[in-house]
Scaffold this motif. Structure first.
Motif, mmCIF file in Angstrom:
data_model
loop_
_atom_site.group_PDB
_atom_site.id
_atom_site.type_symbol
_atom_site.label_atom_id
_atom_site.label_comp_id
_atom_site.label_asym_id
_atom_site.label_seq_id
_atom_site.Cartn_x
_atom_site.Cartn_y
_atom_site.Cartn_z
ATOM 1 N N ARG A 10 38.214 15.716 10.280
ATOM 2 C CA ARG A 10 38.673 14.339 10.007
ATOM 3 C C ARG A 10 39.389 14.261 8.665
ATOM 4 N N THR A 52 37.780 12.970 15.930
ATOM 5 C CA THR A 52 38.448 11.690 15.670
ATOM 6 C C THR A 52 38.231 10.640 16.747
ATOM 7 N N MET A 53 38.117 11.039 17.979
ATOM 8 C CA MET A 53 38.071 10.054 19.053
ATOM 9 C C MET A 53 36.721 9.994 19.750
ATOM 10 N N ASP A 55 33.779 11.816 18.810
ATOM 11 C CA ASP A 55 32.684 11.934 17.863
ATOM 12 C C ASP A 55 31.465 12.547 18.549
ATOM 13 N N ARG A 81 38.261 3.555 18.334
ATOM 14 C CA ARG A 81 38.445 4.998 18.179
ATOM 15 C C ARG A 81 39.852 5.437 18.576
ATOM 16 N N THR A 84 43.336 4.643 16.199
ATOM 17 C CA THR A 84 43.518 5.175 14.847
ATOM 18 C C THR A 84 44.806 6.001 14.765
#
Length: 195
Positions: A10, A52-53, A55, A81, A84
């Motif tokens: 991240r 990132t998406m 998790d 999510r 971003t």
């Protein structure tokens, strides 16, 4: 170790962007060997997706008392999510990689998508138990109706997705799931009628 890998991923995506990201950089930042990363994730795209998406944890299932409310809570959680900047960089790369890598495709289906579809199965089961749906619906179809539409809006059509659109997506998915349940229920009823 998992948290270190995902946190390093991240941070690096925020600093340098997904295209410039390498597994070597993630390993160095996390203080682990590359092999430790590849034991968990098959590729750079999968590592970045997990970080990132998706998790470590999916959004908890919110039992709002209605199918529409449950779908709305779910799509809002996923939107946070999926909207971003990192997700906008990653989604096309992941789709491209899945298209040419059958192993990654199978892994993606068996892990991330299976977990998401399990949430839809629970939402549908609750709606059936409450009497909102005439019967069950394939969770993959419910997933497609709601999150497939959201992904398309964000990554393909590039629409500005605000809360009004999110509410409309939940409303449309509720109507579609209800219609499918009604159709499947009536098809089953016709199949067992005596001739």
């Amino acid at each position: 170790m998992d948290n270190k890998i995902l946190q390093a991923t991240r941070e690096l995506i925020d600093e340098i962007g997904y295209p410039a990201l390498t597994i070597d950089q993630v390993a160095a930042r996390a203080g682990v060997g590359k092999a430790a990363i590849y034991r968990r994730y098959a590729s750079k795209a999968e590592t970045a997706f997990a970080a990132t998406m998706h998790d470590q944890q999916l959004p908890p299932l919110a039992d709002t008392g209605s199918l529409h409310g449950d779908l709305l809570a779910l799509v809002r959680a996923f939107h946070s999510r999926m909207a971003t900047p990192a997700a906008h960089q990653l989604a096309p790369a992941l789709i491209s990689e899945i298209a040419v890598n059958p192993g990654l495709d199978a892994r993606f289906q068996d892990t991330f998508l299976a977990a998401e579809q399990a949430i839809f199965a629970d939402i549908i089961e609750q709606a059936v138990a409450r009497g909102e749906l005439a019967g069950t619906v394939d969770p993959a179809m419910a997933h497609l109706l709601l999150l497939g539409s959201l992904a398309s809006a964000l990554y393909i059509i590039n629409l500005p997705v605000d809360d009004a659109m999110i509410t409309d997506l939940a409303t449309a998915a509720t109507a579609g799931i209800t219609a499918l349940a009604d159709r499947h229920h009536s098809d089953v009823g016709r199949a067992v009628e005596p001739h």
